[in-house]
Scaffold this motif. Structure first.
Motif, PDB file in Angstrom:
ATOM      1  N   GLU A  50      -0.975   2.683 -13.876  1.00 14.79           N
ATOM      2  CA  GLU A  50       0.245   2.730 -14.691  1.00 14.79           C
ATOM      3  C   GLU A  50       1.193   1.582 -14.392  1.00 14.79           C
ATOM      4  O   GLU A  50       2.407   1.735 -14.435  1.00 14.79           O
ATOM      5  CB  GLU A  50       0.948   4.084 -14.507  1.00 14.79           C
ATOM      6  CG  GLU A  50       0.088   5.231 -15.000  1.00 14.79           C
ATOM      7  CD  GLU A  50       0.730   6.580 -14.768  1.00 14.79           C
ATOM      8  OE1 GLU A  50       1.937   6.607 -14.516  1.00 14.79           O
ATOM      9  OE2 GLU A  50       0.026   7.585 -14.844  1.00 14.79           O
ATOM     10  N   ALA A  51       0.646   0.415 -14.030  1.00 15.40           N
ATOM     11  CA  ALA A  51       1.471  -0.775 -13.839  1.00 15.40           C
ATOM     12  C   ALA A  51       1.315  -1.635 -15.091  1.00 15.40           C
ATOM     13  O   ALA A  51       0.609  -2.633 -15.097  1.00 15.40           O
ATOM     14  CB  ALA A  51       1.045  -1.527 -12.589  1.00 15.40           C
TER      15      ALA A  51
ATOM     16  N   LEU B  46      -2.304  -3.701  -3.089  1.00 13.43           N
ATOM     17  CA  LEU B  46      -0.842  -3.650  -3.107  1.00 13.43           C
ATOM     18  C   LEU B  46      -0.345  -2.646  -4.135  1.00 13.43           C
ATOM     19  O   LEU B  46       0.502  -1.791  -3.842  1.00 13.43           O
ATOM     20  CB  LEU B  46      -0.282  -5.039  -3.439  1.00 13.43           C
ATOM     21  CG  LEU B  46      -0.320  -6.095  -2.354  1.00 13.43           C
ATOM     22  CD1 LEU B  46       0.104  -7.421  -2.923  1.00 13.43           C
ATOM     23  CD2 LEU B  46       0.608  -5.689  -1.239  1.00 13.43           C
ATOM     24  N   ILE B  47      -0.894  -2.748  -5.354  1.00 13.06           N
ATOM     25  CA  ILE B  47      -0.410  -1.880  -6.427  1.00 13.06           C
ATOM     26  C   ILE B  47      -0.796  -0.422  -6.169  1.00 13.06           C
ATOM     27  O   ILE B  47      -0.002   0.492  -6.417  1.00 13.06           O
ATOM     28  CB  ILE B  47      -0.965  -2.368  -7.782  1.00 13.06           C
ATOM     29  CG1 ILE B  47      -0.415  -3.747  -8.095  1.00 13.06           C
ATOM     30  CG2 ILE B  47      -0.579  -1.420  -8.892  1.00 13.06           C
ATOM     31  CD1 ILE B  47       1.075  -3.781  -8.213  1.00 13.06           C
ATOM     32  N   ALA B  48      -2.011  -0.206  -5.630  1.00  7.51           N
ATOM     33  CA  ALA B  48      -2.434   1.178  -5.388  1.00  7.51           C
ATOM     34  C   ALA B  48      -1.531   1.836  -4.356  1.00  7.51           C
ATOM     35  O   ALA B  48      -1.026   2.943  -4.577  1.00  7.51           O
ATOM     36  CB  ALA B  48      -3.890   1.206  -4.933  1.00  7.51           C
ATOM     37  N   PHE B  49      -1.294   1.144  -3.219  1.00  8.15           N
ATOM     38  CA  PHE B  49      -0.421   1.727  -2.197  1.00  8.15           C
ATOM     39  C   PHE B  49       0.975   1.973  -2.755  1.00  8.15           C
ATOM     40  O   PHE B  49       1.574   3.028  -2.530  1.00  8.15           O
ATOM     41  CB  PHE B  49      -0.335   0.806  -0.976  1.00  8.15           C
ATOM     42  CG  PHE B  49      -1.407   1.068   0.032  1.00  8.15           C
ATOM     43  CD1 PHE B  49      -1.498   2.298   0.655  1.00  8.15           C
ATOM     44  CD2 PHE B  49      -2.329   0.092   0.356  1.00  8.15           C
ATOM     45  CE1 PHE B  49      -2.480   2.551   1.579  1.00  8.15           C
ATOM     46  CE2 PHE B  49      -3.323   0.343   1.278  1.00  8.15           C
ATOM     47  CZ  PHE B  49      -3.399   1.571   1.890  1.00  8.15           C
ATOM     48  N   TRP B  50       1.492   0.980  -3.492  1.00  6.32           N
ATOM     49  CA  TRP B  50       2.832   1.139  -4.045  1.00  6.32           C
ATOM     50  C   TRP B  50       2.897   2.335  -4.986  1.00  6.32           C
ATOM     51  O   TRP B  50       3.789   3.170  -4.893  1.00  6.32           O
ATOM     52  CB  TRP B  50       3.230  -0.138  -4.790  1.00  6.32           C
ATOM     53  CG  TRP B  50       4.451   0.045  -5.623  1.00  6.32           C
ATOM     54  CD1 TRP B  50       5.730   0.087  -5.188  1.00  6.32           C
ATOM     55  CD2 TRP B  50       4.486   0.260  -7.034  1.00  6.32           C
ATOM     56  NE1 TRP B  50       6.573   0.316  -6.247  1.00  6.32           N
ATOM     57  CE2 TRP B  50       5.835   0.418  -7.390  1.00  6.32           C
ATOM     58  CE3 TRP B  50       3.513   0.318  -8.038  1.00  6.32           C
ATOM     59  CZ2 TRP B  50       6.230   0.638  -8.693  1.00  6.32           C
ATOM     60  CZ3 TRP B  50       3.910   0.538  -9.338  1.00  6.32           C
ATOM     61  CH2 TRP B  50       5.258   0.702  -9.658  1.00  6.32           C
ATOM     62  N   ARG B  51       1.896   2.432  -5.875  1.00  2.47           N
ATOM     63  CA  ARG B  51       1.924   3.470  -6.898  1.00  2.47           C
ATOM     64  C   ARG B  51       1.840   4.860  -6.289  1.00  2.47           C
ATOM     65  O   ARG B  51       2.501   5.801  -6.742  1.00  2.47           O
ATOM     66  CB  ARG B  51       0.760   3.256  -7.870  1.00  2.47           C
ATOM     67  CG  ARG B  51       0.769   4.150  -9.081  1.00  2.47           C
ATOM     68  CD  ARG B  51       1.864   3.715 -10.042  1.00  2.47           C
ATOM     69  NE  ARG B  51       2.027   4.676 -11.127  1.00  2.47           N
ATOM     70  CZ  ARG B  51       2.816   5.750 -11.039  1.00  2.47           C
ATOM     71  NH1 ARG B  51       3.497   5.983  -9.944  1.00  2.47           N
ATOM     72  NH2 ARG B  51       2.926   6.567 -12.052  1.00  2.47           N
ATOM     73  N   TYR B  52       1.011   4.990  -5.237  1.00  2.00           N
ATOM     74  CA  TYR B  52       0.802   6.318  -4.679  1.00  2.00           C
ATOM     75  C   TYR B  52       1.889   6.725  -3.700  1.00  2.00           C
ATOM     76  O   TYR B  52       2.187   7.897  -3.555  1.00  2.00           O
ATOM     77  CB  TYR B  52      -0.565   6.399  -3.992  1.00  2.00           C
ATOM     78  CG  TYR B  52      -1.679   6.673  -4.957  1.00  2.00           C
ATOM     79  CD1 TYR B  52      -2.184   7.951  -5.131  1.00  2.00           C
ATOM     80  CD2 TYR B  52      -2.203   5.643  -5.725  1.00  2.00           C
ATOM     81  CE1 TYR B  52      -3.188   8.202  -6.030  1.00  2.00           C
ATOM     82  CE2 TYR B  52      -3.213   5.880  -6.624  1.00  2.00           C
ATOM     83  CZ  TYR B  52      -3.697   7.166  -6.775  1.00  2.00           C
ATOM     84  OH  TYR B  52      -4.683   7.409  -7.676  1.00  2.00           O
ATOM     85  N   LEU B  59      10.551  -1.045  -6.087  1.00  2.00           N
ATOM     86  CA  LEU B  59       9.630  -1.863  -6.868  1.00  2.00           C
ATOM     87  C   LEU B  59       8.906  -2.884  -5.989  1.00  2.00           C
ATOM     88  O   LEU B  59       8.325  -3.837  -6.504  1.00  2.00           O
ATOM     89  CB  LEU B  59      10.402  -2.616  -7.961  1.00  2.00           C
ATOM     90  CG  LEU B  59      10.815  -1.810  -9.188  1.00  2.00           C
ATOM     91  CD1 LEU B  59      11.765  -2.616 -10.041  1.00  2.00           C
ATOM     92  CD2 LEU B  59       9.602  -1.428  -9.986  1.00  2.00           C
ATOM     93  N   ASP B  60       8.936  -2.709  -4.668  1.00  6.99           N
ATOM     94  CA  ASP B  60       8.387  -3.709  -3.754  1.00  6.99           C
ATOM     95  C   ASP B  60       6.964  -4.130  -4.126  1.00  6.99           C
ATOM     96  O   ASP B  60       6.647  -5.317  -4.160  1.00  6.99           O
ATOM     97  CB  ASP B  60       8.372  -3.166  -2.319  1.00  6.99           C
ATOM     98  CG  ASP B  60       9.764  -3.087  -1.740  1.00  6.99           C
ATOM     99  OD1 ASP B  60      10.684  -3.574  -2.416  1.00  6.99           O
ATOM    100  OD2 ASP B  60       9.913  -2.542  -0.640  1.00  6.99           O
ATOM    101  N   GLY B  61       6.099  -3.148  -4.420  1.00  2.00           N
ATOM    102  CA  GLY B  61       4.696  -3.461  -4.686  1.00  2.00           C
ATOM    103  C   GLY B  61       4.517  -4.366  -5.874  1.00  2.00           C
ATOM    104  O   GLY B  61       3.765  -5.347  -5.820  1.00  2.00           O
ATOM    105  N   VAL B  62       5.226  -4.062  -6.969  1.00  2.35           N
ATOM    106  CA  VAL B  62       5.085  -4.872  -8.181  1.00  2.35           C
ATOM    107  C   VAL B  62       5.573  -6.290  -7.928  1.00  2.35           C
ATOM    108  O   VAL B  62       4.922  -7.262  -8.325  1.00  2.35           O
ATOM    109  CB  VAL B  62       5.861  -4.220  -9.334  1.00  2.35           C
ATOM    110  CG1 VAL B  62       5.797  -5.089 -10.564  1.00  2.35           C
ATOM    111  CG2 VAL B  62       5.292  -2.866  -9.640  1.00  2.35           C
ATOM    112  N   ILE B  63       6.728  -6.409  -7.256  1.00  2.00           N
ATOM    113  CA  ILE B  63       7.284  -7.743  -7.014  1.00  2.00           C
ATOM    114  C   ILE B  63       6.330  -8.546  -6.125  1.00  2.00           C
ATOM    115  O   ILE B  63       6.068  -9.734  -6.364  1.00  2.00           O
ATOM    116  CB  ILE B  63       8.678  -7.643  -6.359  1.00  2.00           C
ATOM    117  CG1 ILE B  63       9.596  -6.759  -7.185  1.00  2.00           C
ATOM    118  CG2 ILE B  63       9.281  -9.026  -6.200  1.00  2.00           C
ATOM    119  CD1 ILE B  63       9.946  -7.284  -8.537  1.00  2.00           C
ATOM    120  N   PHE B  64       5.784  -7.875  -5.096  1.00  5.94           N
ATOM    121  CA  PHE B  64       4.837  -8.544  -4.201  1.00  5.94           C
ATOM    122  C   PHE B  64       3.629  -9.042  -4.996  1.00  5.94           C
ATOM    123  O   PHE B  64       3.197 -10.203  -4.859  1.00  5.94           O
ATOM    124  CB  PHE B  64       4.388  -7.563  -3.115  1.00  5.94           C
ATOM    125  CG  PHE B  64       3.956  -8.203  -1.836  1.00  5.94           C
ATOM    126  CD1 PHE B  64       3.303  -9.422  -1.834  1.00  5.94           C
ATOM    127  CD2 PHE B  64       4.210  -7.585  -0.621  1.00  5.94           C
ATOM    128  CE1 PHE B  64       2.900 -10.006  -0.651  1.00  5.94           C
ATOM    129  CE2 PHE B  64       3.815  -8.167   0.568  1.00  5.94           C
ATOM    130  CZ  PHE B  64       3.153  -9.377   0.544  1.00  5.94           C
TER     131      PHE B  64
END
Lengths: 172, 103
Positions: A50-51, B46-52, B59-64
């Motif tokens: 969902e990104a 990065l996105i998986a850890f951030w999302r979960y 928003l750290d994961g997306v920006i990273f």
């Protein structure tokens, strides 16, 4: 088995297959096309997470810019290397190294002390593109990384131009 | 729902495929393609850890991940420029033959 899990498994299988093909085909141009398939697979994975913004960036930047740039470079250097010598002769050794690395990562993953996080479900909150835009330009948020990234891109632009132009009259 | 570790296993496999490409391929462009694969695998992580774990709070994961995208774009632009420049002066893009800096 939910629909999401099925989509994930199919996407993962296609992505891994495309990755393996990318490292094993002889013709470099075909490898670049398999690489594009991998990028598409990763875009779908971002979609499952969902990104939504990253899906768009993945397709526009990786497939639209980076993959096309790689294809151009391959075409410009087509006669530089014989197709039969694309991979090193000791490929079996490096394959073993890669598999050992994979085993190490998976071992570390499944012996991770915070293992219960691995089975947690999604945290709430659909990602909002406007929130990303605001956060990027917010001095309290991510303004500094954003500006540093723009300086990095500027440096890459200047460096790319400098490396790319032909230096006439210099030692040959 | 999809468990988090499915994403982590997928990204580990992709990372090792990229690693294999980087060590095995003799063509510098193919090595660059392997690096792109590894960067993509890192981004999935990065996105998986951030999302979960953190999606509700920041928003750290997306920006990273976005910074990683910018770094990848810069790296490819300069890298391919270097490869084409080397091809023009040395007539080769085989990693083993580009050994001018070797003592």
């Amino acid at each position: 088995m939910t629909t999401m899990q099925l989509i994930f498994l199919i996407t993962a299988a296609v992505t891994i297959f495309a990755g393996v093909m990318m490292v094993s085909v002889r013709k470099l141009l075909h490898a670049a096309l398999w690489l594009i398939l991998v990028f598409f697979g990763v875009a779908v994975i971002f979609g499952l997470l969902e990104a939504s913004f990253l899906v768009i960036i993945q397709i526009v930047l990786y497939i639209g810019a980076i993959a096309i740039l790689i294809v151009f470079a391959i075409m410009l250097t087509q006669n530089a290397i014989d197709d039969t010598y694309q991979t090193s002769r000791r490929w079996l050794v490096t394959a073993v190294v890669a598999v050992i690395a994979l085993a190490g990562i998976l071992l570390a993953l499944f012996t991770w002390p915070q293992g219960q996080a691995l089975t947690s479900t999604l945290a709430g909150g659909q990602q909002d593109i406007a929130a990303i835009g605001l956060a990027l330009l917010d001095p309290e948020g991510y303004l500094i990384p954003f500006e540093i990234a723009s300086i990095l891109l500027l440096a890459a632009l200047i460096g790319g131009i400098y490396v790319g132009i032909e230096h006439k009259g210099e030692e040959k | 729902m999809i468990p988090l570790y499915w994403f982590l296993v997928l990204s580990a496999i992709l990372f090792c495929i990229g690693l294999y490409a980087v060590i095995t391929r003799r063509n510098t462009i193919a090595i660059l393609m392997g690096i792109e694969l590894m960067l993509n695998a890192a981004n999935i992580n990065l996105i998986a850890f951030w999302r979960y774990l953190y999606a509700g709070s920041n928003l750290d994961g997306v920006i990273f991940a976005l910074i990683v995208f910018a770094a990848a774009a810069a790296e490819v632009a300069v890298g391919l420029g270097l490869i084409l420049s080397a091809y023009r002066s040395k007539e080769t893009i085989v990693a083993n033959d580009l050994d001018t800096l070797k003592g």
